[in-house]
Design a protein around this motif. Structure first.
Motif, PDB file in Angstrom:
ATOM      1  N   SER A  40       0.852  -1.197   0.000  1.00  0.00           N
ATOM      2  CA  SER A  40       0.000   0.000   0.000  1.00  0.00           C
ATOM      3  C   SER A  40       0.882   1.239   0.000  1.00  0.00           C
ATOM      4  CB  SER A  40      -0.919  -0.017   1.218  1.00  0.00           C
ATOM      5  OG  SER A  40      -0.151  -0.142   2.383  1.00  0.00           O
ATOM      6  N   SER A  42       1.230   3.548   2.037  1.00  0.00           N
ATOM      7  CA  SER A  42       1.909   3.868   3.306  1.00  0.00           C
ATOM      8  C   SER A  42       3.330   3.302   3.318  1.00  0.00           C
ATOM      9  CB  SER A  42       1.116   3.303   4.491  1.00  0.00           C
ATOM     10  OG  SER A  42       1.011   1.902   4.394  1.00  0.00           O
ATOM     11  N   GLN A  43       3.541   2.178   2.661  1.00  0.00           N
ATOM     12  CA  GLN A  43       4.864   1.542   2.695  1.00  0.00           C
ATOM     13  C   GLN A  43       5.864   2.242   1.771  1.00  0.00           C
ATOM     14  OE1 GLN A  43       5.293  -0.926   5.047  1.00  0.00           O
ATOM     15  NE2 GLN A  43       3.182  -0.312   5.497  1.00  0.00           N
ATOM     16  N   GLY A  96      -0.321  -4.524   5.722  1.00  0.00           N
ATOM     17  CA  GLY A  96      -1.355  -5.118   6.561  1.00  0.00           C
ATOM     18  C   GLY A  96      -2.014  -6.294   5.876  1.00  0.00           C
ATOM     19  N   GLY A  97      -3.169  -6.675   6.392  1.00  0.00           N
ATOM     20  CA  GLY A  97      -3.881  -7.832   5.857  1.00  0.00           C
ATOM     21  C   GLY A  97      -4.307  -7.637   4.414  1.00  0.00           C
ATOM     22  N   SER A  98      -4.507  -6.394   3.982  1.00  0.00           N
ATOM     23  CA  SER A  98      -4.985  -6.189   2.608  1.00  0.00           C
ATOM     24  C   SER A  98      -3.907  -6.502   1.562  1.00  0.00           C
ATOM     25  CB  SER A  98      -5.532  -4.767   2.438  1.00  0.00           C
ATOM     26  OG  SER A  98      -6.641  -4.592   3.300  1.00  0.00           O
ATOM     27  N   PRO A  99      -2.690  -5.933   1.653  1.00  0.00           N
ATOM     28  CA  PRO A  99      -1.656  -6.325   0.676  1.00  0.00           C
ATOM     29  C   PRO A  99      -1.329  -7.815   0.724  1.00  0.00           C
ATOM     30  CG  PRO A  99      -0.972  -4.364   1.866  1.00  0.00           C
ATOM     31  CD  PRO A  99      -2.219  -4.849   2.529  1.00  0.00           C
ATOM     32  N   THR A 137       3.099  -5.724   8.537  1.00  0.00           N
ATOM     33  CA  THR A 137       3.435  -4.506   9.288  1.00  0.00           C
ATOM     34  C   THR A 137       2.274  -4.079  10.190  1.00  0.00           C
ATOM     35  OG1 THR A 137       2.589  -3.007   7.599  1.00  0.00           O
ATOM     36  CG2 THR A 137       4.888  -3.676   7.373  1.00  0.00           C
ATOM     37  N   THR A 138       1.253  -4.938  10.308  1.00  0.00           N
ATOM     38  CA  THR A 138       0.174  -4.712  11.281  1.00  0.00           C
ATOM     39  C   THR A 138       0.005  -6.018  12.054  1.00  0.00           C
ATOM     40  OG1 THR A 138      -1.708  -5.520   9.966  1.00  0.00           O
ATOM     41  CG2 THR A 138      -1.022  -3.242   9.569  1.00  0.00           C
ATOM     42  N   ALA A 140      -2.778  -7.969  11.946  1.00  0.00           N
ATOM     43  CA  ALA A 140      -3.994  -8.627  11.456  1.00  0.00           C
ATOM     44  C   ALA A 140      -3.863 -10.145  11.323  1.00  0.00           C
ATOM     45  CB  ALA A 140      -4.404  -8.019  10.118  1.00  0.00           C
ATOM     46  N   THR A 145      -2.390 -17.565   7.510  1.00  0.00           N
ATOM     47  CA  THR A 145      -3.590 -18.324   7.129  1.00  0.00           C
ATOM     48  C   THR A 145      -3.629 -18.666   5.639  1.00  0.00           C
ATOM     49  OG1 THR A 145      -5.066 -16.509   6.499  1.00  0.00           O
ATOM     50  CG2 THR A 145      -4.820 -16.947   8.860  1.00  0.00           C
ATOM     51  N   VAL A 147      -6.339 -18.303   3.780  1.00  0.00           N
ATOM     52  CA  VAL A 147      -7.637 -17.720   3.435  1.00  0.00           C
ATOM     53  C   VAL A 147      -7.417 -16.284   2.988  1.00  0.00           C
ATOM     54  CG1 VAL A 147      -9.853 -17.002   4.439  1.00  0.00           C
ATOM     55  CG2 VAL A 147      -8.783 -19.101   5.220  1.00  0.00           C
ATOM     56  N   LYS A 160     -18.042  -9.042   0.197  1.00  0.00           N
ATOM     57  CA  LYS A 160     -16.687  -9.587   0.392  1.00  0.00           C
ATOM     58  C   LYS A 160     -16.798 -11.113   0.427  1.00  0.00           C
ATOM     59  CE  LYS A 160     -12.692  -8.663   3.329  1.00  0.00           C
ATOM     60  NZ  LYS A 160     -12.219  -7.780   4.392  1.00  0.00           N
ATOM     61  N   PRO A 184       0.834   3.809  12.913  1.00  0.00           N
ATOM     62  CA  PRO A 184       0.218   4.877  13.706  1.00  0.00           C
ATOM     63  C   PRO A 184      -0.637   4.332  14.859  1.00  0.00           C
ATOM     64  CG  PRO A 184      -0.148   5.200  11.343  1.00  0.00           C
ATOM     65  CD  PRO A 184       0.439   3.834  11.506  1.00  0.00           C
ATOM     66  N   LEU A 187      -4.026   2.552  14.084  1.00  0.00           N
ATOM     67  CA  LEU A 187      -3.895   1.245  13.433  1.00  0.00           C
ATOM     68  C   LEU A 187      -3.252   0.222  14.368  1.00  0.00           C
ATOM     69  CD1 LEU A 187      -2.886   2.464   9.898  1.00  0.00           C
ATOM     70  CD2 LEU A 187      -4.793   0.933  10.398  1.00  0.00           C
ATOM     71  N   THR A 191      -5.725  -2.911  14.843  1.00  0.00           N
ATOM     72  CA  THR A 191      -5.271  -4.222  14.361  1.00  0.00           C
ATOM     73  C   THR A 191      -4.831  -5.102  15.548  1.00  0.00           C
ATOM     74  OG1 THR A 191      -2.975  -3.566  13.876  1.00  0.00           O
ATOM     75  CG2 THR A 191      -4.569  -3.234  12.127  1.00  0.00           C
TER      76      THR A 191
HETATM   77  P1  NAD Z   1      -5.048  -2.994   5.914  1.00  0.00           P
HETATM   78  O1  NAD Z   1      -4.046  -3.913   5.339  1.00  0.00           O
HETATM   79  O2  NAD Z   1      -6.321  -2.815   5.188  1.00  0.00           O
HETATM   80  O3  NAD Z   1      -4.334  -1.596   6.136  1.00  0.00           O
HETATM   81  C1  NAD Z   1      -5.005  -0.548   6.786  1.00  0.00           C
HETATM   82  C2  NAD Z   1      -4.199   0.710   6.639  1.00  0.00           C
HETATM   83  O4  NAD Z   1      -2.984   0.579   7.364  1.00  0.00           O
HETATM   84  C3  NAD Z   1      -3.791   1.021   5.204  1.00  0.00           C
HETATM   85  O5  NAD Z   1      -4.121   2.358   4.921  1.00  0.00           O
HETATM   86  C4  NAD Z   1      -2.278   0.804   5.196  1.00  0.00           C
HETATM   87  O6  NAD Z   1      -1.643   1.635   4.274  1.00  0.00           O
HETATM   88  C5  NAD Z   1      -1.917   1.158   6.629  1.00  0.00           C
HETATM   89  N1  NAD Z   1      -0.670   0.585   7.150  1.00  0.00           N
HETATM   90  C6  NAD Z   1      -0.323  -0.713   7.230  1.00  0.00           C
HETATM   91  N2  NAD Z   1       0.896  -0.832   7.810  1.00  0.00           N
HETATM   92  C7  NAD Z   1       1.321   0.421   8.096  1.00  0.00           C
HETATM   93  C8  NAD Z   1       2.487   0.954   8.687  1.00  0.00           C
HETATM   94  N3  NAD Z   1       3.466   0.157   9.152  1.00  0.00           N
HETATM   95  N4  NAD Z   1       2.566   2.289   8.819  1.00  0.00           N
HETATM   96  C9  NAD Z   1       1.576   3.106   8.378  1.00  0.00           C
HETATM   97  N5  NAD Z   1       0.440   2.658   7.830  1.00  0.00           N
HETATM   98  C10 NAD Z   1       0.313   1.332   7.684  1.00  0.00           C
HETATM   99  O7  NAD Z   1      -5.421  -3.378   7.423  1.00  0.00           O
HETATM  100  P2  NAD Z   1      -5.297  -4.681   8.308  1.00  0.00           P
HETATM  101  O8  NAD Z   1      -6.188  -4.432   9.450  1.00  0.00           O
HETATM  102  O9  NAD Z   1      -3.890  -5.063   8.543  1.00  0.00           O
HETATM  103  O10 NAD Z   1      -5.915  -5.837   7.392  1.00  0.00           O
HETATM  104  C11 NAD Z   1      -7.281  -5.913   7.179  1.00  0.00           C
HETATM  105  C12 NAD Z   1      -7.568  -6.759   5.966  1.00  0.00           C
HETATM  106  O11 NAD Z   1      -6.970  -8.038   6.105  1.00  0.00           O
HETATM  107  C13 NAD Z   1      -9.041  -7.008   5.787  1.00  0.00           C
HETATM  108  O12 NAD Z   1      -9.344  -7.099   4.423  1.00  0.00           O
HETATM  109  C14 NAD Z   1      -9.233  -8.343   6.474  1.00  0.00           C
HETATM  110  O13 NAD Z   1     -10.383  -9.036   6.005  1.00  0.00           O
HETATM  111  C15 NAD Z   1      -7.970  -9.053   6.104  1.00  0.00           C
HETATM  112  N6  NAD Z   1      -7.563 -10.078   7.064  1.00  0.00           N
HETATM  113  C16 NAD Z   1      -7.409 -11.322   6.592  1.00  0.00           C
HETATM  114  C17 NAD Z   1      -7.022 -12.318   7.442  1.00  0.00           C
HETATM  115  C18 NAD Z   1      -6.831 -13.701   6.897  1.00  0.00           C
HETATM  116  O14 NAD Z   1      -6.623 -14.618   7.623  1.00  0.00           O
HETATM  117  N7  NAD Z   1      -6.901 -13.889   5.608  1.00  0.00           N
HETATM  118  C19 NAD Z   1      -6.777 -12.052   8.796  1.00  0.00           C
HETATM  119  C20 NAD Z   1      -6.941 -10.758   9.246  1.00  0.00           C
HETATM  120  C21 NAD Z   1      -7.321  -9.767   8.366  1.00  0.00           C
END
Ligand code: NAD
Length: 384
Positions: A40, A42-43, A96-99, A137-138, A140, A145, A147, A160, A184, A187, A191
């Motif tokens: 994303s 942010s990275q 985070g979980g999205s990338p 980096t979060t 999550a 997993t 999934v 979704k 931040p 987050l 998370t």
């Molecule tokens: P995310 O990946 O959506 O990121 C949220 C925000 O955090 C983004 O704007 C990103 O740019 C920012 N960010 C991430 N790391 C950062 C850092 N070090 N510094 C500054 N900003 C940073 O959020 P998330 O909560 O990590 O992940 C959520 C997503 O992951 C959801 O889609 C969720 O369904 C999925 N998820 C999947 C699993 C799985 O097992 N498959 C588990 C948990 C979450």
């Protein structure tokens, strides 16, 4: 627990401050040469992308750095198109979980292209043609997993969809707490509560087993000891390290059990009402604990204990109710939203969100049976 059944995944996990430096050597072991990075913005802004680029050199043949939350289908298609064009042989998810979810989705699409076989119920120990490498980096937990979720934002309402595929479990996971120092506070908090939610849902999961219970209980202790410290002192490397261990163990617990009401609801709130995943978690978790308390209190005692709640002589249910209050208090102290209305959810949408959640498979796996969407709507009204 006299019977259990679970699948675990072959993964190399490298944990430690500065662990990112070990990526080139680890990649040598894997032999992949043409890498796509999903990340994303942010990275890019915080310099982690540049650091990774320096480690990877010419083997990084494509970068998709626009990943937005909840893994949008149009973005997956675009990243896949670029990956196929460059003949990518491994996909890295950084962030985070999205990338990381995006990396899994793109790797699965590449696999499908190479084999000509659509997503199928792969044997649980099947190995990927295009492995995923995860650098979280979060907190999550997606890196552990098999999934991922994809949001079909072109549908009305957006939906979704969860895909399970043993081949998408990341083969290499690099946990470097230094990459979380600039996460931040909001987050960090949201998370972190997401990781705590994995512990809760793993502890009372209808498919829990000795390893998931041990991992979840231990994770809850790490999280309880370090999350607030990470929130107030983001640069505290020791706290960041402890929290990342907690997130790892929570993700490990999550990876091999079915989740319940909490997870399913957060999924719907994210995909359809666009609530950030961690925020949905922080609002819903105390409600989900209370909803399940009568039938899961014994299983949740390790989490209550981790949160500092000792036995009060009145049995496990009051302790677990107190744990729900403690989770709400922790979220409040970290200034997270406490109500769905603060996260932009409209009251008029609650019945349809409840209906969607009712159809969600994970909600149907909740330990307290859910037989009617009205039960979910009542919880949502409470949380609103
Ligand atoms: P995310 O990946 O959506 O990121 C949220 C925000 O955090 C983004 O704007 C990103 O740019 C920012 N960010 C991430 N790391 C950062 C850092 N070090 N510094 C500054 N900003 C940073 O959020 P998330 O909560 O990590 O992940 C959520 C997503 O992951 C959801 O889609 C969720 O369904 C999925 N998820 C999947 C699993 C799985 O097992 N498959 C588990 C948990 C979450």
């Amino acid at each position: 627990m006299d019977k259990f059944h679970y699948v675990s995944y072959a993964q190399e996990v490298i944990f430690g401050s500065g662990a990112l430096n070990q990526l080139p050597q680890a990649l040598e072991r894997f032999g992949q040469r043409r890498l796509l990075l999903c990340t994303s913005r942010s990275q890019r802004d915080n310099g982690h992308l540049a650091a990774l680029r320096a480690h990877l050199g010419a083997s990084l043949v494509e970068v998709y750095d626009q990943v937005v939350p909840h893994v949008q289908n149009a973005q997956v298609d675009e990243a896949y198109r670029r990956a196929a064009e460059k003949q990518v042989d491994a996909v890295i998810g950084l962030g985070g979980g999205s990338p990381i979810g995006m990396a899994k989705a793109v790797a699965a699409a590449l696999d499908k292209k190479m084999t000509g076989v659509d997503l199928r119920p792969a044997p649980p120990t099947d190995q990927p043609l295009v492995p995923v490498i995860a650098i979280p980096t979060t907190y999550a937990g997606s890196e552990m997993t098999a999934v991922y979720g994809i949001t079909h934002s072109d549908e009305k309402p957006p939906r979704k969809v969860t895909v399970s595929d043993p081949k998408c479990s990341p083969k290499l996971v690099i946990y470097d707490p230094e990459l979380t120092l600039d996460l931040p506070p909001e987050l960090t908090a949201s998370t972190g509560i997401n990781a705590l939610a994995h512990c809760i849902e793993a502890l009372y999961s209808i498919t829990r087993h000795p390893l998931s219970t041990a991992a979840a209980a231990s994770a809850a202790r790490y999280i309880s000891a370090t999350l607030l410290r990470c929130y107030t002192h983001g640069q505290d490397l020791e706290a960041r390290s402890g929290m990342l261990v907690g997130a790892h163990l929570a993700g490990l617990a999550l990876s091999s059990v079915s989740m319940g009401l909490h997870h399913g609801l957060c999924h719907v709130l994210g995909g359809t009402a666009n609530v950030p995943h961690g925020i949905a978690n922080s609002i819903i978790l105390p409600h989900a604990i209370r909803f399940n308390a009568q039938v899961t209190a014994v299983q949740l005692l390790p989490a209550a204990e981790a949160l500092g709640i000792g036995p009060d002589g009145h049995g496990p249910v009051p302790s677990v109710q107190a744990a729900a209050d403690k989770v709400a208090e922790l979220s409040r102290r970290m200034r997270l939203p406490q109500q769905l209305r603060q996260a932009g959810v409209r009251k008029a949408d609650l019945p349809s969100l409840a209906e969607l959640a009712f159809q969600n498979r994970t909600v149907q796996n909740n330990p307290r049976p859910i037989t009617d969407a009205a039960q979910i709507e009542a919880l949502l009204q409470d949380a609103w």
